[in-house]
Design a protein around this motif. Sequence first.
Motif, mmCIF file in Angstrom:
data_model
loop_
_atom_site.group_PDB
_atom_site.id
_atom_site.type_symbol
_atom_site.label_atom_id
_atom_site.label_comp_id
_atom_site.label_asym_id
_atom_site.label_seq_id
_atom_site.Cartn_x
_atom_site.Cartn_y
_atom_site.Cartn_z
ATOM 1 N N ALA A 45 40.076 31.063 32.737
ATOM 2 C CA ALA A 45 41.543 31.086 32.619
ATOM 3 C C ALA A 45 42.057 29.672 32.366
ATOM 4 O O ALA A 45 42.920 29.456 31.498
ATOM 5 C CB ALA A 45 42.159 31.663 33.888
ATOM 6 N N GLU A 93 39.172 19.594 38.332
ATOM 7 C CA GLU A 93 38.185 20.577 38.795
ATOM 8 C C GLU A 93 37.526 20.073 40.078
ATOM 9 O O GLU A 93 37.104 18.926 40.165
ATOM 10 C CB GLU A 93 37.141 20.843 37.690
ATOM 11 N N LYS A 94 37.441 20.990 41.032
ATOM 12 C CA LYS A 94 36.897 20.644 42.351
ATOM 13 C C LYS A 94 35.376 20.444 42.329
ATOM 14 O O LYS A 94 34.848 19.587 43.023
ATOM 15 C CB LYS A 94 37.245 21.830 43.253
ATOM 16 N N ASN A 149 33.740 31.073 38.867
ATOM 17 C CA ASN A 149 33.163 32.418 38.796
ATOM 18 C C ASN A 149 32.761 32.769 37.366
ATOM 19 O O ASN A 149 31.834 33.555 37.143
ATOM 20 C CB ASN A 149 34.202 33.442 39.278
ATOM 21 N N THR A 150 33.463 32.199 36.401
ATOM 22 C CA THR A 150 33.195 32.531 34.995
ATOM 23 C C THR A 150 31.726 32.287 34.644
ATOM 24 O O THR A 150 31.111 33.066 33.911
ATOM 25 C CB THR A 150 34.111 31.691 34.076
ATOM 26 N N THR A 207 29.314 35.208 35.339
ATOM 27 C CA THR A 207 29.467 36.508 34.664
ATOM 28 C C THR A 207 28.381 36.688 33.605
ATOM 29 O O THR A 207 27.676 35.742 33.242
ATOM 30 C CB THR A 207 30.835 36.600 33.938
ATOM 31 N N SER A 212 30.769 39.744 29.842
ATOM 32 C CA SER A 212 31.250 41.033 29.311
ATOM 33 C C SER A 212 32.768 41.046 29.352
ATOM 34 O O SER A 212 33.361 40.735 30.386
ATOM 35 C CB SER A 212 30.748 42.196 30.165
ATOM 36 N N ALA A 215 42.467 19.503 43.637
ATOM 37 C CA ALA A 215 43.915 19.405 43.844
ATOM 38 C C ALA A 215 44.176 19.723 45.299
ATOM 39 O O ALA A 215 43.564 20.642 45.870
ATOM 40 C CB ALA A 215 44.620 20.410 42.947
ATOM 41 N N ASN A 243 35.782 28.813 45.094
ATOM 42 C CA ASN A 243 37.029 29.596 45.054
ATOM 43 C C ASN A 243 37.455 29.926 46.476
ATOM 44 O O ASN A 243 37.213 31.010 46.993
ATOM 45 C CB ASN A 243 36.839 30.864 44.216
ATOM 46 N N GLU A 295 42.280 34.730 38.242
ATOM 47 C CA GLU A 295 42.225 35.329 39.584
ATOM 48 C C GLU A 295 43.386 34.891 40.467
ATOM 49 O O GLU A 295 43.677 35.539 41.476
ATOM 50 C CB GLU A 295 40.927 34.907 40.290
ATOM 51 N N GLY A 316 35.003 43.973 33.090
ATOM 52 C CA GLY A 316 35.321 43.174 31.912
ATOM 53 C C GLY A 316 36.785 42.782 31.811
ATOM 54 O O GLY A 316 37.172 42.013 30.925
ATOM 55 N N LEU A 339 37.750 38.632 32.834
ATOM 56 C CA LEU A 339 37.729 37.589 31.803
ATOM 57 C C LEU A 339 38.903 37.775 30.843
ATOM 58 O O LEU A 339 39.549 36.820 30.435
ATOM 59 C CB LEU A 339 36.410 37.619 31.033
HETATM 60 C C1 LIG Z 1 28.560 37.477 39.577
HETATM 61 C C2 LIG Z 1 29.847 37.766 38.847
HETATM 62 C C3 LIG Z 1 29.819 38.509 37.680
HETATM 63 C C4 LIG Z 1 31.009 38.789 37.010
HETATM 64 N N1 LIG Z 1 30.935 39.441 35.810
HETATM 65 C C5 LIG Z 1 32.060 39.601 35.080
HETATM 66 C C6 LIG Z 1 31.993 40.085 33.737
HETATM 67 O O1 LIG Z 1 30.906 40.289 33.174
HETATM 68 N N2 LIG Z 1 33.170 40.267 33.076
HETATM 69 C C7 LIG Z 1 34.387 39.966 33.636
HETATM 70 O O2 LIG Z 1 35.420 40.170 32.998
HETATM 71 N N3 LIG Z 1 34.468 39.448 34.873
HETATM 72 C C8 LIG Z 1 33.338 39.245 35.596
HETATM 73 N N4 LIG Z 1 33.429 38.677 36.840
HETATM 74 C C9 LIG Z 1 34.764 38.271 37.320
HETATM 75 C C10 LIG Z 1 35.134 36.962 36.597
HETATM 76 O O3 LIG Z 1 34.220 35.978 36.975
HETATM 77 C C11 LIG Z 1 36.499 36.459 36.954
HETATM 78 O O4 LIG Z 1 37.471 37.450 36.852
HETATM 79 C C12 LIG Z 1 36.906 35.301 36.029
HETATM 80 O O5 LIG Z 1 35.824 34.507 35.652
HETATM 81 C C13 LIG Z 1 37.911 34.451 36.769
HETATM 82 O O6 LIG Z 1 38.251 33.350 35.982
HETATM 83 P P1 LIG Z 1 39.203 32.249 36.586
HETATM 84 O O7 LIG Z 1 39.295 31.198 35.557
HETATM 85 O O8 LIG Z 1 40.429 32.860 37.125
HETATM 86 O O9 LIG Z 1 38.401 31.702 37.871
HETATM 87 P P2 LIG Z 1 37.081 30.819 37.928
HETATM 88 O O10 LIG Z 1 36.239 30.995 36.735
HETATM 89 O O11 LIG Z 1 36.451 31.124 39.235
HETATM 90 O O12 LIG Z 1 37.613 29.326 37.922
HETATM 91 C C14 LIG Z 1 38.340 28.802 39.013
HETATM 92 C C15 LIG Z 1 38.021 27.314 39.087
HETATM 93 O O13 LIG Z 1 38.928 26.669 39.963
HETATM 94 C C16 LIG Z 1 38.227 25.647 40.662
HETATM 95 N N5 LIG Z 1 38.987 25.287 41.865
HETATM 96 C C17 LIG Z 1 39.151 25.981 43.011
HETATM 97 N N6 LIG Z 1 39.947 25.310 43.861
HETATM 98 C C18 LIG Z 1 40.291 24.154 43.235
HETATM 99 C C19 LIG Z 1 41.079 23.026 43.594
HETATM 100 N N7 LIG Z 1 41.681 22.949 44.782
HETATM 101 N N8 LIG Z 1 41.209 22.013 42.708
HETATM 102 C C20 LIG Z 1 40.590 22.043 41.491
HETATM 103 N N9 LIG Z 1 39.812 23.092 41.106
HETATM 104 C C21 LIG Z 1 39.681 24.132 41.958
HETATM 105 C C22 LIG Z 1 36.891 26.295 40.946
HETATM 106 O O14 LIG Z 1 35.905 25.333 41.234
HETATM 107 C C23 LIG Z 1 36.629 27.021 39.626
HETATM 108 O O15 LIG Z 1 35.955 26.200 38.718
HETATM 109 C C24 LIG Z 1 32.251 38.363 37.535
HETATM 110 C C25 LIG Z 1 32.276 37.582 38.694
HETATM 111 C C26 LIG Z 1 31.082 37.266 39.335
HETATM 112 C C27 LIG Z 1 31.141 36.400 40.575
#
Ligand SMILES: Cc1cc2nc3c(=O)[nH]c(=O)nc-3n(C[C@H](O)[C@H](O)[C@H](O)COP(=O)(O)OP(=O)(O)OC[C@H]3O[C@@H](n4cnc5c(N)ncnc54)[C@H](O)[C@@H]3O)c2cc1C
Length: 500
Positions: free
Chosen positions: A19, A38-39, A48-49, A52, A55, A182, A244, A457, A470, A473
């Motif tokens: 995201a 980024e932390k 979490n990305t 994955t 998909s 942050a 997270n 998220e 899916g 993402l």
């Molecule tokens: C094992 C697994 C498999 C999955 N498979 C799929 C799939 O195939 N398809 C799908 O659609 N979804 C899948 N998901 C769900 C998917 O991972 C999430 O919905 C999506 O990646 C979330 O993206 P995001 O950018 O919101 O969060 P994230 O990718 O988790 O990124 C959040 C970031 O914020 C950072 N952060 C946290 N706190 C702070 C702070 N205080 N300061 C700075 N940075 C910070 C974290 O370190 C992290 O890098 C899966 C999840 C897991 C765990």
Amino acid sequence: MNNPLTMTTDVVIIGAGNAAMCAALSARESGADVVVLEKSPESLKGGNTTYTHGSIRFAYKDAKDIQAIIPELDDEELKNIDFGTYAEEEFFDDMCRVTNYRTDVELASILTSESFPTMKWLTTHQIKFIPIYGRQAYKIDGRFQFWGGMVLESVGGGQGLVNKLHERALSLGIQILYESPAISLLTDDHGITGVVYKQNGIRKEVHAKAVIMASGGFHANIAMRTKYLGSNWDLAHTRGSRFNTGEGLEMALNIGALSAGNWSSAHAVGGDRYLPDFEEGFQRLSYPLGIVVNEKGKRFLDEGADFRNYTYAKYGKLILEQPNQAAWQIFDQKVKPLLREEYKGKKVTKVVADTLEELVNKMEGVDQEAFLQEMKEYNASIRKDILFNPNIKDGRKTNGLPIPKSNWANTIDEGPFEAYAVTCGITFTFGGLKINTKAEVQHNLYQSIPGLYAAGETVGGLFYSNYPGGAGLMAGSVFGRIAGENAAIFTREKMSEVQV
Ligand SMILES: Cc1cc2nc3c(=O)[nH]c(=O)nc-3n(C[C@H](O)[C@H](O)[C@H](O)COP(=O)(O)OP(=O)(O)OC[C@H]3O[C@@H](n4cnc5c(N)ncnc54)[C@H](O)[C@@H]3O)c2cc1C
């Protein structure tokens, strides 16, 4: 003289997962200077990305739409693939159906209608996709038939997606600061003015006109889990990113942001009972082909209620509710060739036996007599007059059981039999911040907080109790793109106000 403890930019993004990076690319292409905080260390980038398979769910009309995303798929190859179709309305209906009609319809409508344009937008940033042959299709008469509304994954899975998004961001001049968590938002009477973060324990500030919160949910924070999701969630296995832990949500709530969505629920799946937290290869998702029993020897869920990607995210919770938060998945030789990749390998807790009596003898903690009785009743209940077909909801079901199996019900009677020990693993949380259609975070006075946006998220309101595989993402990409563009526009408007 420059102050080494402060810097200035247009847009700050908190987090560097999908995201966040979509927001960063979008803000940059709309003309803003962008800094990402980024932390995690760089070696664990992507949240979490990264974990994955990549998909991703999106609406498409036909194979031509898929070709628009993967131009390398030529007509010859397409002859051997049946992608079917997945209309915007079907995606929207899935969002409503799996969330018991609780999803925020405005956000769900944007998610579904923007899903295909966002896929094409991702390709303009050099993100590449391939068909998910292994997990979303079965080969019938030499042709791959896809099912369940999800047909593509990013090349290289989640890690590949993260690498490409980061490469692209760097090439566009976006600055990414690792190990820079942050810790709070800076505000004045007119809204957001920046972010306080830490680097090597030193407090620093980045001043900006807009901030995009994309720091994920709180699935890796055991105290918040217990507080919001309830008892026993501290005992769940933790999947994915250890970073997270919910500070982004708390930072926004601390300045009056409105919470939204299903704070007492999460995406949670069944997976290996004994794998340590954060270890990859946890999930065990072939349960629609067999049955699942608890330590009382009893089935407790409908393994065939729907395609796997519409049930897996809610079945983890049901396992958590069983004695010792444990269950066993049972298969026989008829379906063994259809089991997913994750059932192979060394880190798999399973027992194998030629007879069901020997099998249950090896299934530690299970009531043997009750299990054998359950198997007898299950095997006697199958509607054998209906043909088994894993590509469709075949209606091959059980008859007369208190807990039915609604599709793909086969007798379990051809040894050697296999039983896999599973528990609940939490993937990500559903509760988050309230945003409007421009991804502006809402204040508890029901107005936008000027300059604060959210995506991924961190946003609440899309998913309740369950989730279509899916969509995580896709939601991050759609609302990340929207947040980035609007943050850049807001920045420009603010600058022109200053100049006037
Ligand atoms: C094992 C697994 C498999 C999955 N498979 C799929 C799939 O195939 N398809 C799908 O659609 N979804 C899948 N998901 C769900 C998917 O991972 C999430 O919905 C999506 O990646 C979330 O993206 P995001 O950018 O919101 O969060 P994230 O990718 O988790 O990124 C959040 C970031 O914020 C950072 N952060 C946290 N706190 C702070 C702070 N205080 N300061 C700075 N940075 C910070 C974290 O370190 C992290 O890098 C899966 C999840 C897991 C765990």
